[in-house]
Design a protein around this motif. Structure first.
Motif, PDB file in Angstrom:
ATOM      1  N   CYS A 176       0.837  -1.188   0.000  1.00 58.39           N
ATOM      2  CA  CYS A 176       0.000   0.000   0.000  1.00 58.39           C
ATOM      3  C   CYS A 176       0.883   1.254   0.000  1.00 58.39           C
ATOM      4  CB  CYS A 176      -0.889  -0.006   1.253  1.00 58.39           C
ATOM      5  SG  CYS A 176      -1.848   1.512   1.425  1.00 58.39           S
ATOM      6  N   ASN A 209       0.317   3.921   1.321  1.00 51.29           N
ATOM      7  CA  ASN A 209       0.200   4.585   2.618  1.00 51.29           C
ATOM      8  C   ASN A 209       0.897   3.817   3.746  1.00 51.29           C
ATOM      9  OD1 ASN A 209      -1.366   6.378   1.233  1.00 51.29           O
ATOM     10  ND2 ASN A 209      -3.316   5.614   1.987  1.00 51.29           N
ATOM     11  N   ALA A 210       1.482   2.669   3.417  1.00 45.80           N
ATOM     12  CA  ALA A 210       2.056   1.808   4.461  1.00 45.80           C
ATOM     13  C   ALA A 210       3.192   2.491   5.229  1.00 45.80           C
ATOM     14  CB  ALA A 210       2.555   0.496   3.845  1.00 45.80           C
ATOM     15  N   CYS A 215       0.942   4.805   7.684  1.00 46.94           N
ATOM     16  CA  CYS A 215      -0.371   4.431   8.220  1.00 46.94           C
ATOM     17  C   CYS A 215      -0.300   4.068   9.706  1.00 46.94           C
ATOM     18  CB  CYS A 215      -0.933   3.240   7.433  1.00 46.94           C
ATOM     19  SG  CYS A 215      -2.619   2.839   7.908  1.00 46.94           S
ATOM     20  N   LEU A 240      -2.295   2.335  11.431  1.00 40.62           N
ATOM     21  CA  LEU A 240      -2.619   0.927  11.712  1.00 40.62           C
ATOM     22  C   LEU A 240      -1.338   0.091  11.789  1.00 40.62           C
ATOM     23  CD1 LEU A 240      -5.518  -1.197  10.524  1.00 40.62           C
ATOM     24  CD2 LEU A 240      -3.230  -2.072  10.092  1.00 40.62           C
ATOM     25  N   ILE A 241      -0.356   0.447  10.986  1.00 37.73           N
ATOM     26  CA  ILE A 241       0.899  -0.301  10.974  1.00 37.73           C
ATOM     27  C   ILE A 241       1.874   0.225  12.017  1.00 37.73           C
ATOM     28  CG2 ILE A 241       2.969  -0.760   9.571  1.00 37.73           C
ATOM     29  CD1 ILE A 241       1.185  -1.008   7.152  1.00 37.73           C
ATOM     30  N   TYR A 284      -4.723  -6.877   3.323  1.00 30.78           N
ATOM     31  CA  TYR A 284      -4.853  -5.562   2.679  1.00 30.78           C
ATOM     32  C   TYR A 284      -3.489  -4.934   2.371  1.00 30.78           C
ATOM     33  CZ  TYR A 284      -9.769  -5.750   4.131  1.00 30.78           C
ATOM     34  OH  TYR A 284     -11.073  -6.119   4.313  1.00 30.78           O
ATOM     35  N   CYS A 285      -2.764  -4.547   3.378  1.00 34.43           N
ATOM     36  CA  CYS A 285      -1.575  -3.697   3.210  1.00 34.43           C
ATOM     37  C   CYS A 285      -0.527  -4.256   2.252  1.00 34.43           C
ATOM     38  CB  CYS A 285      -0.928  -3.422   4.564  1.00 34.43           C
ATOM     39  SG  CYS A 285      -2.096  -3.005   5.864  1.00 34.43           S
ATOM     40  N   TYR A 331      -4.576  -3.706  -1.110  1.00 39.25           N
ATOM     41  CA  TYR A 331      -4.776  -2.447  -0.361  1.00 39.25           C
ATOM     42  C   TYR A 331      -5.891  -1.595  -0.962  1.00 39.25           C
ATOM     43  CZ  TYR A 331      -2.045  -0.145  -4.058  1.00 39.25           C
ATOM     44  OH  TYR A 331      -1.585   0.317  -5.254  1.00 39.25           O
ATOM     45  N   CYS A 374      -9.016  -1.581   0.881  1.00 44.24           N
ATOM     46  CA  CYS A 374      -8.971  -1.105   2.271  1.00 44.24           C
ATOM     47  C   CYS A 374      -9.753   0.202   2.421  1.00 44.24           C
ATOM     48  CB  CYS A 374      -7.526  -0.891   2.686  1.00 44.24           C
ATOM     49  SG  CYS A 374      -7.347  -0.044   4.262  1.00 44.24           S
ATOM     50  N   ARG A 414      -9.497   2.322   4.792  1.00 41.90           N
ATOM     51  CA  ARG A 414      -8.599   3.405   5.201  1.00 41.90           C
ATOM     52  C   ARG A 414      -7.891   4.004   3.973  1.00 41.90           C
ATOM     53  NH1 ARG A 414      -7.381   4.569  10.129  1.00 41.90           N
ATOM     54  NH2 ARG A 414      -5.263   5.200   9.648  1.00 41.90           N
ATOM     55  N   TYR A 415      -7.480   3.141   3.072  1.00 38.98           N
ATOM     56  CA  TYR A 415      -6.845   3.614   1.840  1.00 38.98           C
ATOM     57  C   TYR A 415      -7.835   4.440   1.018  1.00 38.98           C
ATOM     58  CZ  TYR A 415      -4.989   3.531  -2.900  1.00 38.98           C
ATOM     59  OH  TYR A 415      -4.574   3.905  -4.150  1.00 38.98           O
ATOM     60  N   PRO A 473      -9.648  -1.198   7.844  1.00 40.59           N
ATOM     61  CA  PRO A 473      -9.659  -1.682   6.461  1.00 40.59           C
ATOM     62  C   PRO A 473     -10.985  -2.307   6.042  1.00 40.59           C
ATOM     63  CG  PRO A 473      -7.571  -2.214   7.464  1.00 40.59           C
ATOM     64  CD  PRO A 473      -8.427  -1.646   8.567  1.00 40.59           C
TER      65      PRO A 473
END
Ligand code: SF4
Length: 80
Positions: A6, A8-9, A12, A14-15, A33-34, A41, A44, A46-47, A62
């Motif tokens: 992703c 955004n990883a 993000c 969440l990570i 997802y990620c 992703y 997701c 969030r994405y 997600p």
């Protein structure tokens, strides 16, 4: 950037934020997802939310089933 990661990883919450979700949930989300095959992703929430609103409230996960309008309304309610 690695394949399927992703965009955004790198940032993000969440990570990167400890305790944002349970570790078991985090493992599920990152696998499904990620970093999932086939650019998972893109499914997701969030994405998708970050793409549309240019930010993503913490309550969005997600697999959240909630529309962008509902997300905005809830966000505004929380930050009123
Ligand atoms: S939770 Fe969603 S937005 Fe965050 S890194 Fe994973 S796929 Fe991307």
């Amino acid at each position: 950037m690695e394949d399927n990661q992703c965009p955004n990883a790198v940032a993000c919450k969440l990570i990167h934020t400890k305790g944002f979700v349970d570790e078991s949930k985090k493992a599920f989300y990152t696998a499904h997802y990620c970093y999932a095959d086939g650019n998972g992703y893109k499914a997701c929430k969030r994405y998708q939310t970050a793409l549309t609103l240019h930010f993503c409230p913490d309550f969005v996960l997600p697999d959240s089933i909630i529309t962008t309008d509902e997300i905005l309304a809830k966000y505004e309610e929380e930050n009123d």
